[in-house]
Design a protein around this motif. Structure first.
Motif, short mmCIF file in Angstrom:
data_model
loop_
_atom_site.label_atom_id
_atom_site.label_comp_id
_atom_site.label_asym_id
_atom_site.label_seq_id
_atom_site.Cartn_x
_atom_site.Cartn_y
_atom_site.Cartn_z
N ILE A 171 45.74 37.54 27.52
CA ILE A 171 45.06 36.62 28.44
C ILE A 171 45.38 36.90 29.91
O ILE A 171 44.75 36.35 30.79
N TYR A 172 46.35 37.79 30.16
CA TYR A 172 46.72 38.11 31.54
C TYR A 172 46.17 39.45 32.00
O TYR A 172 46.55 39.95 33.05
N GLU A 173 45.29 40.05 31.21
CA GLU A 173 44.78 41.39 31.53
C GLU A 173 43.89 41.44 32.77
O GLU A 173 43.84 42.47 33.43
N ASN A 174 43.19 40.39 33.09
CA ASN A 174 42.22 40.46 34.19
C ASN A 174 42.58 39.56 35.36
O ASN A 174 41.72 38.96 35.99
N MET A 175 43.86 39.51 35.68
CA MET A 175 44.30 38.67 36.80
C MET A 175 43.88 39.29 38.13
O MET A 175 43.76 40.51 38.25
N GLU A 176 43.68 38.42 39.12
CA GLU A 176 43.32 38.88 40.46
C GLU A 176 44.54 38.91 41.38
O GLU A 176 44.56 39.65 42.35
N SER A 177 45.54 38.06 41.07
CA SER A 177 46.73 38.01 41.91
C SER A 177 47.88 37.38 41.14
O SER A 177 47.67 36.71 40.14
N ASN A 205 64.36 33.91 47.72
CA ASN A 205 63.69 33.01 46.77
C ASN A 205 62.30 32.59 47.24
O ASN A 205 61.88 31.46 47.05
N THR A 206 61.60 33.53 47.89
CA THR A 206 60.27 33.26 48.41
C THR A 206 59.22 33.88 47.50
O THR A 206 59.33 35.04 47.12
N LEU A 207 58.19 33.09 47.18
CA LEU A 207 57.07 33.61 46.39
C LEU A 207 56.02 34.17 47.34
O LEU A 207 55.53 33.47 48.22
N VAL A 208 55.70 35.45 47.14
CA VAL A 208 54.73 36.12 47.99
C VAL A 208 53.53 36.53 47.13
O VAL A 208 53.71 37.16 46.08
N PRO A 209 52.31 36.17 47.57
CA PRO A 209 51.14 36.56 46.77
C PRO A 209 50.88 38.06 46.87
O PRO A 209 50.96 38.64 47.96
N PHE A 210 50.62 38.68 45.74
CA PHE A 210 50.24 40.08 45.66
C PHE A 210 48.90 40.15 44.97
O PHE A 210 48.73 39.57 43.89
N PHE A 211 47.95 40.86 45.57
CA PHE A 211 46.63 40.98 44.98
C PHE A 211 46.54 42.23 44.13
O PHE A 211 47.18 43.24 44.40
N ILE A 212 45.73 42.14 43.09
CA ILE A 212 45.68 43.18 42.07
C ILE A 212 44.35 43.92 42.11
O ILE A 212 43.29 43.29 42.07
N ASP A 213 44.42 45.27 42.19
CA ASP A 213 43.21 46.08 42.07
C ASP A 213 42.80 46.19 40.61
O ASP A 213 41.62 46.10 40.28
N ARG A 214 43.82 46.40 39.75
CA ARG A 214 43.53 46.59 38.33
C ARG A 214 44.77 46.28 37.52
O ARG A 214 45.89 46.62 37.91
N CYS A 215 44.57 45.60 36.38
CA CYS A 215 45.70 45.43 35.46
C CYS A 215 45.19 45.43 34.03
O CYS A 215 44.09 44.98 33.75
N ARG A 216 46.01 46.00 33.16
CA ARG A 216 45.62 46.11 31.76
C ARG A 216 46.87 46.20 30.91
O ARG A 216 47.94 46.57 31.40
N LEU A 217 46.71 45.85 29.64
CA LEU A 217 47.86 45.92 28.73
C LEU A 217 48.25 47.36 28.50
O LEU A 217 47.41 48.25 28.42
N HIS A 218 49.55 47.57 28.41
CA HIS A 218 50.10 48.90 28.13
C HIS A 218 51.04 48.70 26.96
O HIS A 218 52.06 48.01 27.11
N LYS A 219 50.71 49.26 25.82
CA LYS A 219 51.44 49.00 24.59
C LYS A 219 51.28 47.51 24.27
O LYS A 219 50.24 46.93 24.53
N SER A 220 52.27 46.86 23.72
CA SER A 220 52.04 45.49 23.27
C SER A 220 52.35 44.41 24.29
O SER A 220 51.53 43.55 24.57
#
Length: 176
Positions: free
Chosen positions: A33-39, A47-62
């Motif tokens: 369910i996390y394969e097509n995230m945008e960020s 301890n700061t959360l910084v947004p990172f944007f994603i060009d592409r993400c996909r499952l690798h192995k399990s």
């Protein structure tokens, strides 16, 4: 975004390519369910959360997610985020139905035992042991109840209660 408003998704465990792609070990029952995230939010120093944007993400192995971040395009940039944790807003969690629940969701719920009735409110969940445990406060006394199917009988979200059937002697051990 505050860390309290987010959930832990996983940790960057290695580089995948010289172009800055990284592999993330997910802490998820359904990684697909996390394969097509945008960020995502990356927990940085301080301890700061910084947004990172994603060009592409996909499952690798399990349980690994291969991520190509917009801002990370070489090995040096990948090295800077190596070992960092990833978070998503709580609103991104899929809704659970029936007797499945997220630990953060049941904080404050009453625990209703078949024999003893209301044995207190859930103040926390300890999942650092091999078996997750409800931490329950009953009039200033702490009761620890394992979170297993044989004990947790029903989750009543409407009434903010969890129905349990504790083993003989468990509650008496704490309230004795």
């Amino acid at each position: 975004m505050r860390k309290e408003d987010c959930f832990y998704l996983g940790k960057i465990v290695s580089k995948y390519s010289f172009k800055g792609e990284v592999l993330v070990k997910l802490d998820a029952d359904e990684p697909e369910i996390y394969e097509n995230m945008e960020s995502v939010f990356v927990l940085m120093k301080g301890n700061t959360l910084v947004p990172f944007f994603i060009d592409r993400c996909r499952l690798h192995k399990s349980e690994l997610l291969r991520i190509d971040f917009e801002e990370v395009k070489d090995e040096a940039a990948a090295n800077r985020i190596m070992g960092h944790e990833l978070y998503l807003p709580l609103s991104a969690l899929p809704k659970l139905e029936g007797d499945k629940f997220y630990f953060h969701e049941v904080i404050g719920f009453d625990v209703l035992d078949e024999v003893h009735g209301n044995i207190g409110k859930i103040t926390g969940v300890n999942d650092s042991t091999s078996q997750a445990i409800f931490e329950i406060d009953k009039d200033g006394k702490e009761i620890l109840v394992p979170i297993i199917d044989q004990i947790v009988k029903k989750v009543d979200r409407d009434n903010k209660a969890i129905h349990v059937s504790t083993p003989d002697g468990l509650v008496e051990l704490y309230l004795g």
